[in-house]
Scaffold this motif. Structure first.
Motif, PDB file in Angstrom:
ATOM      1  N   LEU A   1      29.868  52.134  39.284  1.00 48.55           N
ATOM      2  CA  LEU A   1      28.952  51.056  39.667  1.00 48.55           C
ATOM      3  C   LEU A   1      28.277  51.306  41.015  1.00 48.55           C
ATOM      4  O   LEU A   1      27.376  50.575  41.398  1.00 48.55           O
ATOM      5  CB  LEU A   1      29.701  49.724  39.745  1.00 48.55           C
ATOM      6  N   ASP A   2      28.778  52.311  41.731  1.00 49.63           N
ATOM      7  CA  ASP A   2      28.297  52.621  43.067  1.00 49.63           C
ATOM      8  C   ASP A   2      28.497  51.427  44.004  1.00 49.63           C
ATOM      9  O   ASP A   2      27.596  51.007  44.726  1.00 49.63           O
ATOM     10  CB  ASP A   2      26.825  53.061  43.041  1.00 49.63           C
ATOM     11  N   VAL A   3      29.741  50.872  43.939  1.00 52.99           N
ATOM     12  CA  VAL A   3      30.130  49.771  44.822  1.00 52.99           C
ATOM     13  C   VAL A   3      31.494  50.116  45.425  1.00 52.99           C
ATOM     14  O   VAL A   3      32.156  51.047  44.983  1.00 52.99           O
ATOM     15  CB  VAL A   3      30.205  48.412  44.077  1.00 52.99           C
ATOM     16  N   SER A   4      31.930  49.345  46.392  1.00 56.87           N
ATOM     17  CA  SER A   4      33.246  49.572  46.996  1.00 56.87           C
ATOM     18  C   SER A   4      34.344  49.128  46.031  1.00 56.87           C
ATOM     19  O   SER A   4      34.102  48.334  45.112  1.00 56.87           O
ATOM     20  CB  SER A   4      33.373  48.790  48.305  1.00 56.87           C
ATOM     21  N   LYS A   5      35.563  49.619  46.255  1.00 52.28           N
ATOM     22  CA  LYS A   5      36.700  49.190  45.430  1.00 52.28           C
ATOM     23  C   LYS A   5      36.907  47.680  45.563  1.00 52.28           C
ATOM     24  O   LYS A   5      37.208  47.009  44.589  1.00 52.28           O
ATOM     25  CB  LYS A   5      37.976  49.927  45.857  1.00 52.28           C
ATOM     26  N   LYS A   6      36.718  47.172  46.782  1.00 51.49           N
ATOM     27  CA  LYS A   6      36.895  45.743  47.026  1.00 51.49           C
ATOM     28  C   LYS A   6      35.911  44.937  46.181  1.00 51.49           C
ATOM     29  O   LYS A   6      36.287  43.963  45.524  1.00 51.49           O
ATOM     30  CB  LYS A   6      36.697  45.436  48.515  1.00 51.49           C
TER      31      LYS A   6
ATOM     32  N   MET B   1      22.535  40.924  40.295  1.00 57.55           N
ATOM     33  CA  MET B   1      23.135  42.237  40.173  1.00 57.55           C
ATOM     34  C   MET B   1      24.563  42.153  39.625  1.00 57.55           C
ATOM     35  O   MET B   1      24.973  42.997  38.867  1.00 57.55           O
ATOM     36  CB  MET B   1      23.121  42.929  41.539  1.00 57.55           C
ATOM     37  N   ASP B   2      25.313  41.106  40.008  1.00 56.05           N
ATOM     38  CA  ASP B   2      26.677  40.937  39.504  1.00 56.05           C
ATOM     39  C   ASP B   2      26.727  40.911  37.974  1.00 56.05           C
ATOM     40  O   ASP B   2      27.620  41.478  37.368  1.00 56.05           O
ATOM     41  CB  ASP B   2      27.288  39.645  40.043  1.00 56.05           C
ATOM     42  N   ARG B   3      25.751  40.231  37.363  1.00 57.68           N
ATOM     43  CA  ARG B   3      25.715  40.140  35.895  1.00 57.68           C
ATOM     44  C   ARG B   3      25.597  41.533  35.286  1.00 57.68           C
ATOM     45  O   ARG B   3      26.261  41.855  34.311  1.00 57.68           O
ATOM     46  CB  ARG B   3      24.533  39.246  35.463  1.00 57.68           C
ATOM     47  N   GLN B   4      24.770  42.364  35.886  1.00 55.38           N
ATOM     48  CA  GLN B   4      24.581  43.737  35.409  1.00 55.38           C
ATOM     49  C   GLN B   4      25.877  44.528  35.581  1.00 55.38           C
ATOM     50  O   GLN B   4      26.256  45.297  34.704  1.00 55.38           O
ATOM     51  CB  GLN B   4      23.420  44.397  36.181  1.00 55.38           C
TER      52      GLN B   4
ATOM     53  N   ARG C   1      36.857  45.142  42.496  1.00 57.12           N
ATOM     54  CA  ARG C   1      38.017  44.290  42.207  1.00 57.12           C
ATOM     55  C   ARG C   1      37.599  42.819  42.124  1.00 57.12           C
ATOM     56  O   ARG C   1      38.033  42.090  41.233  1.00 57.12           O
ATOM     57  CB  ARG C   1      39.093  44.471  43.279  1.00 57.12           C
ATOM     58  N   LEU C   2      36.737  42.388  43.041  1.00 57.16           N
ATOM     59  CA  LEU C   2      36.280  40.992  43.031  1.00 57.16           C
ATOM     60  C   LEU C   2      35.513  40.673  41.746  1.00 57.16           C
ATOM     61  O   LEU C   2      35.707  39.613  41.139  1.00 57.16           O
ATOM     62  CB  LEU C   2      35.400  40.706  44.255  1.00 57.16           C
ATOM     63  N   ILE C   3      34.654  41.588  41.322  1.00 57.36           N
ATOM     64  CA  ILE C   3      33.882  41.388  40.090  1.00 57.36           C
ATOM     65  C   ILE C   3      34.825  41.313  38.889  1.00 57.36           C
ATOM     66  O   ILE C   3      34.690  40.429  38.033  1.00 57.36           O
ATOM     67  CB  ILE C   3      32.836  42.519  39.897  1.00 57.36           C
ATOM     68  N   ILE C   4      35.798  42.215  38.836  1.00 53.07           N
ATOM     69  CA  ILE C   4      36.740  42.230  37.713  1.00 53.07           C
ATOM     70  C   ILE C   4      37.582  40.964  37.695  1.00 53.07           C
ATOM     71  O   ILE C   4      37.810  40.384  36.629  1.00 53.07           O
ATOM     72  CB  ILE C   4      37.632  43.499  37.767  1.00 53.07           C
ATOM     73  N   GLU C   5      38.038  40.522  38.849  1.00 56.23           N
ATOM     74  CA  GLU C   5      38.835  39.293  38.899  1.00 56.23           C
ATOM     75  C   GLU C   5      38.010  38.099  38.416  1.00 56.23           C
ATOM     76  O   GLU C   5      38.517  37.220  37.704  1.00 56.23           O
ATOM     77  CB  GLU C   5      39.379  39.046  40.311  1.00 56.23           C
ATOM     78  N   GLU C   6      36.743  38.063  38.778  1.00 56.56           N
ATOM     79  CA  GLU C   6      35.856  37.003  38.313  1.00 56.56           C
ATOM     80  C   GLU C   6      35.687  37.094  36.792  1.00 56.56           C
ATOM     81  O   GLU C   6      35.706  36.081  36.090  1.00 56.56           O
ATOM     82  CB  GLU C   6      34.495  37.132  39.009  1.00 56.56           C
TER      83      GLU C   6
ATOM     84  N   LEU D   1      40.622  51.659  39.217  1.00 57.01           N
ATOM     85  CA  LEU D   1      39.631  50.871  39.947  1.00 57.01           C
ATOM     86  C   LEU D   1      38.658  51.782  40.682  1.00 57.01           C
ATOM     87  O   LEU D   1      37.453  51.511  40.723  1.00 57.01           O
ATOM     88  CB  LEU D   1      40.320  49.920  40.917  1.00 57.01           C
ATOM     89  N   THR D   2      39.157  52.886  41.221  1.00 56.03           N
ATOM     90  CA  THR D   2      38.313  53.847  41.939  1.00 56.03           C
ATOM     91  C   THR D   2      37.194  54.369  41.037  1.00 56.03           C
ATOM     92  O   THR D   2      36.039  54.483  41.466  1.00 56.03           O
ATOM     93  CB  THR D   2      39.162  55.044  42.428  1.00 56.03           C
ATOM     94  N   GLU D   3      37.531  54.671  39.788  1.00 51.63           N
ATOM     95  CA  GLU D   3      36.542  55.187  38.836  1.00 51.63           C
ATOM     96  C   GLU D   3      35.500  54.121  38.481  1.00 51.63           C
ATOM     97  O   GLU D   3      34.314  54.417  38.345  1.00 51.63           O
ATOM     98  CB  GLU D   3      37.226  55.703  37.561  1.00 51.63           C
ATOM     99  N   ILE D   4      35.953  52.895  38.321  1.00 52.41           N
ATOM    100  CA  ILE D   4      35.029  51.796  38.013  1.00 52.41           C
ATOM    101  C   ILE D   4      34.064  51.595  39.179  1.00 52.41           C
ATOM    102  O   ILE D   4      32.849  51.491  38.978  1.00 52.41           O
ATOM    103  CB  ILE D   4      35.806  50.491  37.707  1.00 52.41           C
ATOM    104  N   ALA D   5      34.599  51.567  40.397  1.00 49.37           N
ATOM    105  CA  ALA D   5      33.761  51.393  41.596  1.00 49.37           C
ATOM    106  C   ALA D   5      32.751  52.528  41.710  1.00 49.37           C
ATOM    107  O   ALA D   5      31.576  52.296  42.019  1.00 49.37           O
ATOM    108  CB  ALA D   5      34.644  51.321  42.845  1.00 49.37           C
ATOM    109  N   ARG D   6      33.210  53.753  41.445  1.00 48.89           N
ATOM    110  CA  ARG D   6      32.326  54.914  41.528  1.00 48.89           C
ATOM    111  C   ARG D   6      31.183  54.802  40.494  1.00 48.89           C
ATOM    112  O   ARG D   6      30.033  55.078  40.807  1.00 48.89           O
ATOM    113  CB  ARG D   6      33.117  56.204  41.288  1.00 48.89           C
TER     114      ARG D   6
END
Length: 183
Positions: free
Chosen positions: A29-34, A1-4, A37-42, A22-27
């Protein structure tokens, strides 16, 4: 799922162009902000490791795709750049006051500068470098101004903490000008 998720973030940032919260990106993807952020940092690490032509840049609490410095010159030659007129010294002075003293009123700016700042404030608002930050709770309810994420982006800052530090003499001069303006 991370790859997607990574594919989706890359596409969203590419299409959006401007820094995206970040809030908009999380929304999206339907994931938490945390998690976002972890996906983006990776992704940032992967972009750097793979020596790609793009990088993900943090701007405040936003993220944006940007060209890496190594190829910026080549890209600039290829793409016809939109001519951006530089800011006048009055606009730069007003912008500096807002950046360092925000939130600040027009009257406070004018007291420091010693001249009317209405037109410079309007110019900075039109360029998206400053915005209204509410109203001061006093007679007349004057508008407060602050810098925007576009300001951070334009000056290649991640956060206001990255502004150059004022020397003690500069701080003293600002305070002296402020004292003289209120006399």
């Amino acid at each position: 799922m991370d790859r997607q998720h990574k594919k989706a973030i890359e596409a969203i940032l590419f299409l959006w162009g401007e820094p995206l919260e970040l809030t908009e990106i999380a929304r999206a993807l339907d994931v938490s902000k945390k998690d976002a952020r972890l996906i983006i940092e990776e992704m940032k690490e992967e972009f750097q490791k793979d020596e790609r032509g793009l990088m993900i840049k943090k701007v405040g609490d936003c993220y944006q795709l940007q060209t890496v410095k190594e190829v910026k010159g080549i890209v600039s030659k290829f793409v016809e750049k939109q001519k951006v007129t530089s800011l006048s010294s009055g606009c730069m002075e007003t912008l500096a006051i807002i950046a360092y003293k925000q939130p600040v009123t027009r009257i406070d700016i004018e007291n420091l500068r010693g001249v009317s700042s209405t037109s410079t404030i309007q110019t900075l608002q039109k360029r998206g470098l400053i915005e209204e930050a509410g109203r001061l709770d006093q007679i007349g309810r004057p508008i407060l101004y602050r810098t925007t994420n576009r300001f951070l982006q334009s000056f290649n800052l991640e956060d206001l903490k990255d502004l150059p530090q004022l020397t003690e003499m500069e701080k003293y001069k600002i305070e002296q000008e402020k004292d003289h303006a209120t006399e």
